[in-house]
Design a protein around this motif. Structure first.
Motif, PDB file in Angstrom:
ATOM      1  N   LEU A   1      16.618  55.317  41.353  1.00 13.63           N
ATOM      2  CA  LEU A   1      16.506  53.862  41.164  1.00 13.63           C
ATOM      3  C   LEU A   1      17.303  53.089  42.228  1.00 13.63           C
ATOM      4  N   GLY A   2      17.316  53.619  43.460  1.00 14.74           N
ATOM      5  CA  GLY A   2      18.045  52.944  44.532  1.00 14.74           C
ATOM      6  C   GLY A   2      19.550  53.121  44.458  1.00 14.74           C
ATOM      7  N   VAL A   3      20.005  53.995  43.587  1.00 16.63           N
ATOM      8  CA  VAL A   3      21.436  54.243  43.437  1.00 16.63           C
ATOM      9  C   VAL A   3      21.754  55.612  44.027  1.00 16.63           C
ATOM     10  N   ALA A   4      22.826  55.692  44.812  1.00 19.52           N
ATOM     11  CA  ALA A   4      23.268  56.979  45.361  1.00 19.52           C
ATOM     12  C   ALA A   4      24.150  57.671  44.330  1.00 19.52           C
ATOM     13  N   ILE A   5      23.732  58.873  43.944  1.00 22.48           N
ATOM     14  CA  ILE A   5      24.533  59.690  43.021  1.00 22.48           C
ATOM     15  C   ILE A   5      25.111  60.825  43.869  1.00 22.48           C
ATOM     16  N   GLU A   6      26.410  60.808  44.070  1.00 22.64           N
ATOM     17  CA  GLU A   6      27.037  61.776  44.969  1.00 22.64           C
ATOM     18  C   GLU A   6      27.893  62.746  44.165  1.00 22.64           C
ATOM     19  N   CYS A   7      27.996  63.982  44.648  1.00 20.21           N
ATOM     20  CA  CYS A   7      29.086  64.808  44.117  1.00 20.21           C
ATOM     21  C   CYS A   7      29.828  65.459  45.264  1.00 20.21           C
TER      22      CYS A   7
ATOM     23  N   PRO B   1      28.235  72.404  30.310  1.00 12.99           N
ATOM     24  CA  PRO B   1      27.660  71.386  29.423  1.00 12.99           C
ATOM     25  C   PRO B   1      28.235  69.999  29.677  1.00 12.99           C
ATOM     26  N   ALA B   2      29.499  69.915  30.065  1.00 15.72           N
ATOM     27  CA  ALA B   2      30.096  68.597  30.354  1.00 15.72           C
ATOM     28  C   ALA B   2      29.431  67.967  31.576  1.00 15.72           C
ATOM     29  N   ALA B   3      29.116  68.789  32.582  1.00 15.36           N
ATOM     30  CA  ALA B   3      28.466  68.285  33.795  1.00 15.36           C
ATOM     31  C   ALA B   3      27.077  67.750  33.464  1.00 15.36           C
ATOM     32  N   ARG B   4      26.358  68.487  32.612  1.00 15.62           N
ATOM     33  CA  ARG B   4      25.010  68.048  32.233  1.00 15.62           C
ATOM     34  C   ARG B   4      25.073  66.703  31.514  1.00 15.62           C
ATOM     35  N   ILE B   5      26.010  66.554  30.598  1.00 15.14           N
ATOM     36  CA  ILE B   5      26.155  65.286  29.861  1.00 15.14           C
ATOM     37  C   ILE B   5      26.525  64.163  30.832  1.00 15.14           C
ATOM     38  N   ALA B   6      27.427  64.442  31.760  1.00 18.90           N
ATOM     39  CA  ALA B   6      27.860  63.417  32.722  1.00 18.90           C
ATOM     40  C   ALA B   6      26.661  62.917  33.529  1.00 18.90           C
ATOM     41  N   VAL B   7      25.905  63.843  34.093  1.00 19.35           N
ATOM     42  CA  VAL B   7      24.785  63.466  34.972  1.00 19.35           C
ATOM     43  C   VAL B   7      23.684  62.775  34.158  1.00 19.35           C
ATOM     44  N   GLU B   8      23.315  63.359  33.035  1.00 23.87           N
ATOM     45  CA  GLU B   8      22.219  62.774  32.241  1.00 23.87           C
ATOM     46  C   GLU B   8      22.593  61.395  31.723  1.00 23.87           C
ATOM     47  N   THR B   9      23.832  61.219  31.287  1.00 26.10           N
ATOM     48  CA  THR B   9      24.235  59.917  30.737  1.00 26.10           C
ATOM     49  C   THR B   9      24.270  58.857  31.828  1.00 26.10           C
ATOM     50  N   VAL B  10      24.777  59.222  32.996  1.00 27.86           N
ATOM     51  CA  VAL B  10      24.808  58.252  34.103  1.00 27.86           C
ATOM     52  C   VAL B  10      23.386  57.856  34.480  1.00 27.86           C
ATOM     53  N   LEU B  11      22.504  58.832  34.634  1.00 23.91           N
ATOM     54  CA  LEU B  11      21.124  58.515  35.030  1.00 23.91           C
ATOM     55  C   LEU B  11      20.440  57.647  33.973  1.00 23.91           C
ATOM     56  N   ALA B  12      20.713  57.917  32.709  1.00 23.85           N
ATOM     57  CA  ALA B  12      20.076  57.153  31.631  1.00 23.85           C
ATOM     58  C   ALA B  12      20.647  55.746  31.497  1.00 23.85           C
ATOM     59  N   THR B  13      21.891  55.543  31.929  1.00 24.68           N
ATOM     60  CA  THR B  13      22.548  54.236  31.739  1.00 24.68           C
ATOM     61  C   THR B  13      22.320  53.308  32.926  1.00 24.68           C
ATOM     62  N   LEU B  14      21.997  53.858  34.090  1.00 27.09           N
ATOM     63  CA  LEU B  14      21.862  53.032  35.295  1.00 27.09           C
ATOM     64  C   LEU B  14      20.878  51.862  35.148  1.00 27.09           C
ATOM     65  N   PRO B  15      19.752  52.026  34.447  1.00 26.44           N
ATOM     66  CA  PRO B  15      18.849  50.871  34.319  1.00 26.44           C
ATOM     67  C   PRO B  15      19.518  49.653  33.675  1.00 26.44           C
ATOM     68  N   ALA B  16      20.542  49.882  32.854  1.00 28.18           N
ATOM     69  CA  ALA B  16      21.249  48.765  32.210  1.00 28.18           C
ATOM     70  C   ALA B  16      22.349  48.198  33.110  1.00 28.18           C
ATOM     71  N   CYS B  17      22.535  48.784  34.291  1.00 25.72           N
ATOM     72  CA  CYS B  17      23.652  48.404  35.173  1.00 25.72           C
ATOM     73  C   CYS B  17      23.156  48.155  36.597  1.00 25.72           C
ATOM     74  N   PRO B  18      22.362  47.104  36.803  1.00 23.06           N
ATOM     75  CA  PRO B  18      21.773  46.885  38.120  1.00 23.06           C
ATOM     76  C   PRO B  18      22.780  46.597  39.225  1.00 23.06           C
ATOM     77  N   SER B  19      24.006  46.201  38.882  1.00 21.81           N
ATOM     78  CA  SER B  19      25.013  45.942  39.930  1.00 21.81           C
ATOM     79  C   SER B  19      25.559  47.229  40.528  1.00 21.81           C
ATOM     80  N   VAL B  20      25.452  48.332  39.793  1.00 19.86           N
ATOM     81  CA  VAL B  20      26.066  49.594  40.243  1.00 19.86           C
ATOM     82  C   VAL B  20      25.130  50.279  41.232  1.00 19.86           C
ATOM     83  N   LYS B  21      25.620  50.472  42.461  1.00 22.19           N
ATOM     84  CA  LYS B  21      24.781  51.004  43.546  1.00 22.19           C
ATOM     85  C   LYS B  21      25.188  52.396  43.999  1.00 22.19           C
ATOM     86  N   ARG B  22      26.367  52.843  43.520  1.00 23.17           N
ATOM     87  CA  ARG B  22      26.870  54.121  44.000  1.00 23.17           C
ATOM     88  C   ARG B  22      27.749  54.755  42.919  1.00 23.17           C
TER      89      ARG B  22
END
Ligand code: ADP
Length: 179
Positions: free
Chosen positions: A6-12, A133-154
């Motif tokens: 969604l135009g957001v850079a997800i880095e690790c 399992p913690a990593a999976r929750i972290a990534v899935e929750t961030v990806l699922a929440t981003l649509p509600a946070c249009p200001s967050v780009k990275r």
């Protein structure tokens, strides 16, 4: 590695959460009393200086799954978001409480106009949550929440060890190949 969603850079990356100078906000794997303590919290408070503990005092205690925002003090970041992850095997339901930390942290970023945020692997140190399992929750929750946070780009996941980084990269790669 970087994944775009969604135009957001997800880095690790492998590194230290206190050394993320290009991020508007960093997340603290806090304790309920919002005191310095060990691990991530100790490192953040050491780098931020005593003003951070002072600002935290009236905000404590917080409960598992909650997040509060303070300034960065001597850190290069404008904000610190303090999340209390679940103690594995004690605070239940642990997956939902861990997901709540990531979701509430992103919503605080949105509310305060923070365009970039770095997360440590909340609950996976002293609190004993298994990393995969913690990593999976972290990534899935961030990806699922981003649509509600249009200001967050990275969004950056900062892992202390090489094995932890490899685990996050695997989760991101699995997500990429499934989408
Ligand atoms: P918790 O109490 O939520 O388990 P910890 O601070 O004990 O939090 O550890 C959370 C994770 O952060 C662990 O995987 C640990 O290896 C890692 N970690 C510890 N110090 C740092 C740091 N300075 N920067 C990034 N990650 C760190």
């Amino acid at each position: 590695m970087t994944l775009w969603h969604l135009g957001v850079a997800i880095e690790c990356v492998q590194g230290d959460i206190t050394q993320q100078a290009d991020m508007a906000a960093i997340v603290n794997a806090a304790n309920g009393a919002l005191l310095p303590g060990g691990g991530v919290a100790g490192a953040i408070h050491r780098a931020a200086g005593p003003g951070l503990a002072q600002e935290c005092r009236p905000l404590a205690p917080i409960r598992p799954g909650e997040a509060v925002l303070t300034g960065g003090h001597r850190l290069p970041n404008a904000h610190v978001i303090h999340c209390l992850g679940p103690v594995y095997g004690v605070d239940e339901p642990a997956p939902a409480l861990l997901a709540s930390c990531y979701r509430k942290a992103l919503i605080l970023c949105e509310r305060h106009g923070a365009e970039s945020v770095a997360f440590p692997a909340i609950s996976t140190g002293i609190f004993g949550y298994p990393l995969a399992p913690a990593a999976r929750i972290a990534v899935e929750t961030v990806l699922a929440t981003l649509p509600a946070c249009p200001s967050v780009k990275r969004v950056r996941f900062v892992l202390f060890g090489a094995a932890d980084l490899a685990c996050y990269e695997q989760v991101l790669n699995e997500w990429k190949s499934g989408n």
